[in-house]
Motif scaffolding. Sequence first.
Motif, mmCIF file in Angstrom:
data_model
loop_
_atom_site.group_PDB
_atom_site.id
_atom_site.type_symbol
_atom_site.label_atom_id
_atom_site.label_comp_id
_atom_site.label_asym_id
_atom_site.label_seq_id
_atom_site.Cartn_x
_atom_site.Cartn_y
_atom_site.Cartn_z
ATOM 1 N N MET A 58 16.069 4.228 26.824
ATOM 2 C CA MET A 58 17.078 3.212 27.096
ATOM 3 C C MET A 58 17.894 3.683 28.287
ATOM 4 O O MET A 58 18.050 4.879 28.502
ATOM 5 N N LEU B 51 15.794 -7.588 20.637
ATOM 6 C CA LEU B 51 15.957 -7.966 22.038
ATOM 7 C C LEU B 51 16.836 -9.196 22.185
ATOM 8 O O LEU B 51 17.653 -9.268 23.106
ATOM 9 N N LEU C 240 28.698 -10.024 27.875
ATOM 10 C CA LEU C 240 29.197 -8.999 28.788
ATOM 11 C C LEU C 240 29.295 -9.565 30.204
ATOM 12 O O LEU C 240 30.275 -9.323 30.924
ATOM 13 N N GLY C 241 28.278 -10.332 30.578
ATOM 14 C CA GLY C 241 28.272 -10.976 31.902
ATOM 15 C C GLY C 241 29.455 -11.899 32.052
ATOM 16 O O GLY C 241 30.135 -11.903 33.079
ATOM 17 N N GLY D 209 28.510 -14.812 37.394
ATOM 18 C CA GLY D 209 28.633 -13.478 36.790
ATOM 19 C C GLY D 209 27.654 -13.300 35.647
ATOM 20 O O GLY D 209 27.001 -12.277 35.509
ATOM 21 N N SER D 210 27.544 -14.355 34.835
ATOM 22 C CA SER D 210 26.653 -14.259 33.684
ATOM 23 C C SER D 210 25.211 -14.108 34.122
ATOM 24 O O SER D 210 24.462 -13.315 33.577
ATOM 25 N N PHE E 62 24.580 -8.975 26.069
ATOM 26 C CA PHE E 62 24.748 -8.721 27.498
ATOM 27 C C PHE E 62 25.165 -10.007 28.231
ATOM 28 O O PHE E 62 25.820 -9.951 29.259
ATOM 29 N N PHE E 63 24.809 -11.156 27.678
ATOM 30 C CA PHE E 63 25.267 -12.410 28.268
ATOM 31 C C PHE E 63 26.785 -12.501 28.135
ATOM 32 O O PHE E 63 27.494 -12.827 29.078
ATOM 33 N N SER F 76 24.557 -0.847 23.364
ATOM 34 C CA SER F 76 23.247 -0.180 23.315
ATOM 35 C C SER F 76 23.203 0.828 22.181
ATOM 36 O O SER F 76 22.195 0.961 21.495
ATOM 37 N N LEU G 181 20.311 -8.209 21.912
ATOM 38 C CA LEU G 181 20.678 -7.455 23.101
ATOM 39 C C LEU G 181 20.971 -8.402 24.269
ATOM 40 O O LEU G 181 21.968 -8.250 24.972
ATOM 41 N N LEU G 182 20.113 -9.393 24.436
ATOM 42 C CA LEU G 182 20.300 -10.333 25.538
ATOM 43 C C LEU G 182 21.569 -11.153 25.341
ATOM 44 O O LEU G 182 22.321 -11.365 26.286
ATOM 45 N N ALA H 56 24.687 -10.644 35.387
ATOM 46 C CA ALA H 56 24.612 -9.674 34.283
ATOM 47 C C ALA H 56 23.308 -9.820 33.523
ATOM 48 O O ALA H 56 22.701 -8.839 33.105
ATOM 49 N N MET H 57 22.875 -11.070 33.347
ATOM 50 C CA MET H 57 21.602 -11.300 32.644
ATOM 51 C C MET H 57 20.442 -10.653 33.386
ATOM 52 O O MET H 57 19.569 -10.049 32.794
ATOM 53 N N THR I 248 20.602 -7.045 32.967
ATOM 54 C CA THR I 248 20.222 -6.710 31.599
ATOM 55 C C THR I 248 18.721 -6.782 31.421
ATOM 56 O O THR I 248 18.111 -5.908 30.819
#
Lengths: 491, 97
Positions: free
Chosen positions: A446, B3, B13-14, A20-21, B10-11, B57, B6-7, A24-25, A28
Amino acid sequence: MDTTNSFSKKISRRDALKLGSIAAMATTATMVSPQKTIAKPVEEKKDSYNVSKHGTIDEIYNIDPKMQRFDQANSAFCKSILGDFGVIPLKPNDNPNMKNAFMNVVFATGGYNPISQEFNPHLKAQKPGHSDLDLALDTGALALENMTGSALARVLANESGPAMPLADGSLLPISLYKQQVPFPGQFNKYEKQHKFESPKDAAYAIKKAAKLYGADLVGIAPFEERWLYKSEVYLPMDVNGNPIKEHVNPFRQVKFDFKPKSVIVLGFEMDYEAYKTQPSAIGAAATSMGYSQMMETSVRLAYMIRRLGYNTVHAGNAVGISVPLAIQAGLGESSRMGLLVTEEYGPRVRIAKVYTDLDIELDKPKTFGVKEFCEICQKCADACPSEAISKAVKTTDPENKPKNDCNGKGVDKWYNDHQKCMSFWGENWGECAVCISVCPYNKIDMWHHDAAKSVTKIPGLRRLARTFDEIFGYGKAGSEKLMKAYWNRRI
Amino acid sequence: MNLDLLLLLFFILGALTSIGVYEILKLKNKYVIYWYNWLLLASGLSLLVFSIAWAISSVIEFENQAAGVGLLIFGGMALVCFSIATKLISKKGNEKL
Ligand code: SF4
Ligand code: SF4
């Protein structure tokens, strides 16, 4: 056997987490890729959802075939600086004696207007957005533009005058005023003409160069006389910037010493964060950067094309009106506030252009629902501090009438009151651009804004898009908190 | 724009998405899940992920109000989907023996 059980046996909780990660990465990475660090693409972006292409600008807007060419003398800036636009008192306690309020903008940095003999009250009070630091930021940003004056006239463009020959055969103009011009036109063009295989190849090369030189958007429009100014402003000054006495009329007929075939239209994004602070000197700095970039990039492109053996005249706001050219070049659409709205940056762009006789493939105008959205939105009109922007729902509504000479006539558009607008600039001792700042199309690149912008293209959802823009808190112009925050944020 | 931040976000989030997917799949061992329940669960999870992505975001571009309202609207819609789905799934007679 139960498939779920075998599935959970094969994929442990840890594995699922990892997968999953990674997924998602990957998503992203595509969503937030640092676009600025990657070379700007030359190929045109694939058109997004609900974008229509048109043959000419006339297919989009009703344009009177008998339309008169616009006189630059009637542009709001010319009327404010060179004419006596005066000031309309906006509030009962505004100073009615303040003559030519726009000059406050010109003298803002120094803090004293010798014409009205008034001091910049915002600077005196070191108000957020108008402090020494803020005004210094604007001064720096405007530095290049100040050397060229592209905001009004084609100073470097055609005023070669006595020139210094450079190694590549071009001439560096050293005078602001056209005296004995050995080669009318901007710089000495190269004798041998480079032949491109096709106009398409020419367009590719020019667009690639324009992006290298700093343009964010490039499009090519056909040359049409109707978008040239009837008369243009020029600066009758000598090398030292002193007025040349025998030439007191700062307007002259627009002329080319060659037959232009096309206009390369360049678009420059202005800084989003600085624009959020409008109306302030911080926001003005973003505009000033735009002006400096307009001149920098158009000069470079003109030099390049002349080295290829073709004629050019480059200009910022000078020579002709920019918005119809930008529309014809496929950069965007017109809007309620009268400015170009691009898909990429909304109205937060500046425009420059290079007129040339190079055979080059033309672009097509495109629409993506701006006019229809403007009919519903009206956010700029609601936010405008001087109520200068038309609130007529449609351009065809009877109350949408020209306000003064600043309005070019014969084109289907909203008529705004530039005198009111400039009066506010004078009051503010600086530019405003609140309209640009609050516009729902003014967003950064964005993924979530792209998603929101696509809603403006769906007829039934436009009102919702405007409401949500408000609820989400975008475009809070005039906020001192934002002006202060500009310097406090560490990005 | 930060960034790295952000990464990293989002990680996270993953990771949250993965846990969500795993937990939903686990439900299948306990209950009979009809197609409309799957649809509700999938919509709920997508909305939840979308709301968090929106909020992150927005915070990154200093739009705190947009972050909050986005979380409230999209997150709220996700909660509605989840609560309807759990109600329907845990109805009597849906348990696997
Ligand atoms: S610049 Fe300011 S005063 Fe002028 S139209 Fe835009 S919002 Fe109104
Ligand atoms: S603020 Fe709204 S009405 Fe004004 S130009 Fe932008 S989209 Fe059009």
